[in-house]
Scaffold this active site. Structure first.
Site, PDB file in Angstrom:
ATOM      1  N   LYS A 203       0.839  -1.201   0.000  1.00  0.00           N
ATOM      2  CA  LYS A 203       0.000   0.000   0.000  1.00  0.00           C
ATOM      3  C   LYS A 203       0.876   1.253   0.000  1.00  0.00           C
ATOM      4  O   LYS A 203       0.689   2.160  -0.785  1.00  0.00           O
ATOM      5  CB  LYS A 203      -0.930  -0.024   1.216  1.00  0.00           C
ATOM      6  CG  LYS A 203      -1.844   1.171   1.278  1.00  0.00           C
ATOM      7  CD  LYS A 203      -2.800   1.098   2.453  1.00  0.00           C
ATOM      8  CE  LYS A 203      -3.487   2.455   2.610  1.00  0.00           C
ATOM      9  NZ  LYS A 203      -4.406   2.523   3.719  1.00  0.00           N
ATOM     10  N   GLU A 209      10.466  -4.981   4.398  1.00  0.00           N
ATOM     11  CA  GLU A 209      10.472  -6.390   3.976  1.00  0.00           C
ATOM     12  C   GLU A 209      10.124  -6.517   2.493  1.00  0.00           C
ATOM     13  O   GLU A 209      10.782  -7.232   1.730  1.00  0.00           O
ATOM     14  CB  GLU A 209       9.445  -7.199   4.789  1.00  0.00           C
ATOM     15  CG  GLU A 209       9.735  -7.289   6.269  1.00  0.00           C
ATOM     16  CD  GLU A 209       9.070  -6.187   7.084  1.00  0.00           C
ATOM     17  OE1 GLU A 209       8.905  -5.057   6.562  1.00  0.00           O
ATOM     18  OE2 GLU A 209       8.721  -6.446   8.249  1.00  0.00           O
ATOM     19  N   GLY A 263      -4.858  -1.423   4.934  1.00  0.00           N
ATOM     20  CA  GLY A 263      -4.083  -2.585   4.480  1.00  0.00           C
ATOM     21  C   GLY A 263      -4.778  -3.906   4.796  1.00  0.00           C
ATOM     22  O   GLY A 263      -4.892  -4.789   3.946  1.00  0.00           O
ATOM     23  N   ARG A 264      -5.261  -4.042   6.024  1.00  0.00           N
ATOM     24  CA  ARG A 264      -5.857  -5.326   6.423  1.00  0.00           C
ATOM     25  C   ARG A 264      -7.273  -5.510   5.890  1.00  0.00           C
ATOM     26  O   ARG A 264      -7.907  -6.530   6.137  1.00  0.00           O
ATOM     27  CB  ARG A 264      -5.813  -5.466   7.948  1.00  0.00           C
ATOM     28  CG  ARG A 264      -6.407  -4.306   8.707  1.00  0.00           C
ATOM     29  CD  ARG A 264      -6.037  -4.360  10.172  1.00  0.00           C
ATOM     30  NE  ARG A 264      -6.475  -3.173  10.895  1.00  0.00           N
ATOM     31  CZ  ARG A 264      -5.793  -2.039  10.996  1.00  0.00           C
ATOM     32  NH1 ARG A 264      -4.616  -1.926  10.411  1.00  0.00           N
ATOM     33  NH2 ARG A 264      -6.265  -1.016  11.683  1.00  0.00           N
ATOM     34  N   GLU A 349      -4.684  -5.972  15.039  1.00  0.00           N
ATOM     35  CA  GLU A 349      -4.150  -4.687  14.571  1.00  0.00           C
ATOM     36  C   GLU A 349      -5.254  -3.629  14.594  1.00  0.00           C
ATOM     37  O   GLU A 349      -4.997  -2.455  14.882  1.00  0.00           O
ATOM     38  CB  GLU A 349      -3.558  -4.823  13.156  1.00  0.00           C
ATOM     39  CG  GLU A 349      -2.718  -3.629  12.737  1.00  0.00           C
ATOM     40  CD  GLU A 349      -1.883  -3.878  11.491  1.00  0.00           C
ATOM     41  OE1 GLU A 349      -0.712  -4.282  11.603  1.00  0.00           O
ATOM     42  OE2 GLU A 349      -2.404  -3.671  10.381  1.00  0.00           O
ATOM     43  N   HIS A 380      -5.250 -32.518  18.441  1.00  0.00           N
ATOM     44  CA  HIS A 380      -4.104 -33.305  18.895  1.00  0.00           C
ATOM     45  C   HIS A 380      -2.968 -32.397  19.338  1.00  0.00           C
ATOM     46  O   HIS A 380      -1.827 -32.838  19.464  1.00  0.00           O
ATOM     47  CB  HIS A 380      -3.649 -34.238  17.782  1.00  0.00           C
ATOM     48  CG  HIS A 380      -4.765 -35.122  17.287  1.00  0.00           C
ATOM     49  ND1 HIS A 380      -5.090 -36.305  17.886  1.00  0.00           N
ATOM     50  CD2 HIS A 380      -5.671 -34.929  16.294  1.00  0.00           C
ATOM     51  CE1 HIS A 380      -6.133 -36.831  17.264  1.00  0.00           C
ATOM     52  NE2 HIS A 380      -6.508 -36.015  16.301  1.00  0.00           N
ATOM     53  N   LYS A 508       9.478  -0.423  13.804  1.00  0.00           N
ATOM     54  CA  LYS A 508      10.026  -0.153  12.463  1.00  0.00           C
ATOM     55  C   LYS A 508      11.127   0.907  12.557  1.00  0.00           C
ATOM     56  O   LYS A 508      12.194   0.775  11.966  1.00  0.00           O
ATOM     57  CB  LYS A 508       8.931   0.382  11.537  1.00  0.00           C
ATOM     58  CG  LYS A 508       7.909  -0.634  11.082  1.00  0.00           C
ATOM     59  CD  LYS A 508       7.014   0.013  10.019  1.00  0.00           C
ATOM     60  CE  LYS A 508       5.754  -0.798   9.797  1.00  0.00           C
ATOM     61  NZ  LYS A 508       4.803  -0.131   8.906  1.00  0.00           N
TER      62      LYS A 508
HETATM   63  O1  F6P Z   1       3.244  -2.843   9.760  1.00  0.00           O
HETATM   64  C1  F6P Z   1       1.876  -2.917   9.642  1.00  0.00           C
HETATM   65  C2  F6P Z   1       1.409  -2.601   8.254  1.00  0.00           C
HETATM   66  O2  F6P Z   1       1.407  -1.234   8.036  1.00  0.00           O
HETATM   67  C3  F6P Z   1       0.041  -3.194   8.002  1.00  0.00           C
HETATM   68  O3  F6P Z   1      -0.974  -2.409   8.468  1.00  0.00           O
HETATM   69  C4  F6P Z   1       0.073  -3.406   6.539  1.00  0.00           C
HETATM   70  O4  F6P Z   1      -0.897  -4.316   6.154  1.00  0.00           O
HETATM   71  C5  F6P Z   1       1.475  -3.925   6.357  1.00  0.00           C
HETATM   72  O5  F6P Z   1       2.242  -3.195   7.278  1.00  0.00           O
HETATM   73  C6  F6P Z   1       2.041  -3.804   4.973  1.00  0.00           C
HETATM   74  O6  F6P Z   1       2.061  -2.467   4.528  1.00  0.00           O
HETATM   75  P1  F6P Z   1       2.244  -2.102   3.017  1.00  0.00           P
HETATM   76  O7  F6P Z   1       1.121  -2.712   2.242  1.00  0.00           O
HETATM   77  O8  F6P Z   1       2.204  -0.603   2.966  1.00  0.00           O
HETATM   78  O9  F6P Z   1       3.558  -2.644   2.537  1.00  0.00           O
END
Ligand code: F6P
Length: 539
Positions: A203, A209, A263-264, A349, A380, A508
């Site tokens: 987003k 990452e 995002g979620r 979140e 289990h 972060k």
């Molecule tokens: O670190 C949390 C977050 O901001 C989430 O809310 C989001 O889904 C995720 O990181 C990934 O963010 P992006 O889509 O901006 O890479």
């Protein structure tokens, strides 16, 4: 406010009273219990009758929902008001699954024309990749997609793919999320760059990452195809179109979405392009349609017959009325095995907050821990603790009534376990019953005295059961929308903003400070423990 405080007090008193009784006895005391607490909505049969509330408890919970003005908040969300106040944004993921002719506005500005335009581009792209009209740099069709993203840019599409993927897909779909290079290495080891389309999903397009994995993927493509060739294998999904361009993705391979999609809550958008390509557009459209049906129900049904509201109230009753601080979600479906991971982000979140939008501390507990995995496997693993542990953990059990997948007879075994567990959680097993069984086997009275308590099940563990007729795209879309709205209703009742996530920022920022220290060997100022660990890693 006075009304709300009074409603909370009534809920707490009602929960205390209900908590002193046995759930199984509510059925005799309330002849209409099953009728009142089961709903059929958008292909889902939802049974809340094994929950911990009695009639008075349910009534108090509904009063609380009215006092918290769930109806007003719902209207504000669908009306495109900036209910995500800390970011000044509307919350309109529901627009992503609405029909093109529905009038939806974000802060008064119509959005559906843009939504429809992106949907049309996604559909055309998905069909062109599937038909081979869009090819890789060497002229070969794409046989696989590498989806790169994390959090909301990963969990939803991953779950969606598992839930709806063909058994033998014509286009394979793989996911890479973690900045642990092992995931990239293991995932791409048997992939062919010449026939792989890489879709980078972020987003913000700033996530460490995702950018690291996107860089690795570009290098992986370029090593096989050259820099120009690599470009033909890239697509990107983001709200930050300037940044995708800077990364080198061609404009016609970039699919946007909007800041009014969290995002979620973004799996309904171009974030799921990879799934739309790999499963085909009709599957993705069915997923959107099922969610739209749940939206319509949530928007129009009275609170007492409103599935997301009732599921949310059961959670509030357990969490705030009975102090149950965790909840386990167990799909009896291998295809839904990642549901709890998805819900961890959606619920924890969204609602893991301790202050309200006014900056004041909340007065009561908010999000609980949610955990789970697929049934029967978890029976289990951790179910011992669910049945006989000292804490009571409410459960949500999810089943699929009909399935033609796999060997004949297995599905009935799966369903028998689902029903048995729900019944066992509520009914338990009395000591008298255990004693009778041991006596019949000729066990001595001395042994019975120690064995019987260990084999007794207290029961009275609340659960909700959600049954889909079949795991269709529509029913799955409705299920996910159900959880989204449940999360929203809880946030309204707890008095928090469910749509920001400031709590993820600090880690972060600090990782950003530590990285150059690990790279350069020049340590900055930290607490003694962190300094020692940095020193150890530098050695
Ligand atoms: O670190 C949390 C977050 O901001 C989430 O809310 C989001 O889904 C995720 O990181 C990934 O963010 P992006 O889509 O901006 O890479």
């Amino acid at each position: 406010m006075a009304d709300l405080d009074a409603a909370w007090t009534r809920l707490e008193a009602a929960a205390k009273a209900a908590g002193e009784k046995r759930i199984v006895e509510f059925f005799d005391a309330e002849p209409r219990r099953l009728e009142t607490l089961t709903l059929d909505v958008a292909g889902l049969h939802i049974d809340l009758s094994k929950q911990a509330w009695d009639e008075a408890g349910l009534e108090a919970a509904l009063d609380l929902a009215h006092a918290a003005d769930v109806e007003g908040a719902r209207a504000a969300m669908f009306g495109g008001e900036a209910i995500n106040s800390s970011e000044g944004r509307a919350v309109l993921h529901t627009a992503l699954r609405a029909r093109a002719d529905v009038d939806v506005k974000a802060g008064g500005v119509p959005v559906m024309a843009e939504v429809e335009a992106v949907r049309a581009r996604m559909k055309a792209f998905a069909e062109a990749v599937r038909s081979g009209a869009i090819k890789g740099a060497t002229g070969k069709p794409f046989k696989a997609i590498l989806h790169i993203g994390i959090g909301g840019s990963d969990l939803g599409p991953r779950l969606l793919w598992d839930a709806l993927r063909p058994v033998k897909p014509s286009i394979d779909l793989r996911f890479v999320a973690n900045v642990d290079g092992a995931e990239f290495a293991l995932t791409t080891a048997d992939m062919d760059p010449e026939q792989t389309l890489v879709i980078v999903v972020s987003k913000t397009f700033t996530t460490q990452e995702t950018l690291a994995n996107a860089g690795a993927a570009r290098a992986w493509l370029a090593a096989a195809l050259g820099e120009t060739g690599a470009n033909a294998h890239l697509a990107a999904i983001s709200t930050a179109l300037d940044k995708t361009a800077a990364f080198g993705v061609a404009d016609d391979r970039v699919f946007g979405f909007w800041d009014w999609v969290g995002g979620r809550y973004s799996l309904w958008s171009s974030v799921s392009l990879s799934v739309a390509v790999a499963c085909g557009w009709d599957v993705f459209q069915g997923f959107l349609d099922g969610a739209a049906e749940m939206d319509q129900h949530f928007r129009t049904a009275p609170l007492e017959a409103n599935a997301p509201v009732l599921i949310a109230l059961a959670q509030v009753f357990n969490r705030n009325g009975l102090d149950r601080r965790a909840r386990s979600v167990v799909p009896y479906s291998h295809r839904l095995r990642r549901l709890a991971s998805f819900l961890q982000q959606l619920e924890m979140e969204s609602n893991g907050k301790s202050v309200g939008p006014d900056g004041q501390p909340v007065k009561r507990g908010t999000a609980t821990v949610v955990f789970g995995d697929e049934g029967t496997n978890v029976q289990h693993a951790y179910f011992q603790c669910m049945h006989q542990g000292t804490d009571i953990t409410p459960m949500e059990l999810i089943g699929v009534a009909k399935s033609d997948e796999g060997p004949v007879g297995m599905h009935e075994k799966l369903l028998s376990n689902l029903l048995a567990q729900a019944e066992a959680f509520m009914v338990g097993r009395t000591t008298a019953d255990v004693v009778a069984e041991l006596q019949a086997k000729g066990v001595s009275e001395a042994e019975i005295a120690t064995l019987a308590p260990q084999r007794t099940f207290a029961g009275n563990r609340p659960s909700t059961l959600v049954l889909m007729d079949r795991l269709t795209p529509q029913a799955f879309g409705a299920l996910i929308a159900l959880y989204e709205h449940k999360t929203f209703v809880e946030g309204v009742i707890w008095g928090i903003n469910s749509f920001d996530q400031w709590g993820v920022e600090l880690g972060k920022v600090m990782a950003g400070r530590i990285l150059p220290e690990l790279e350069s060997g020049v340590a900055g100022a930290h607490d003694p423990s962190t300094s020692a660990l940095i020193g150890r890693l530098k050695k």
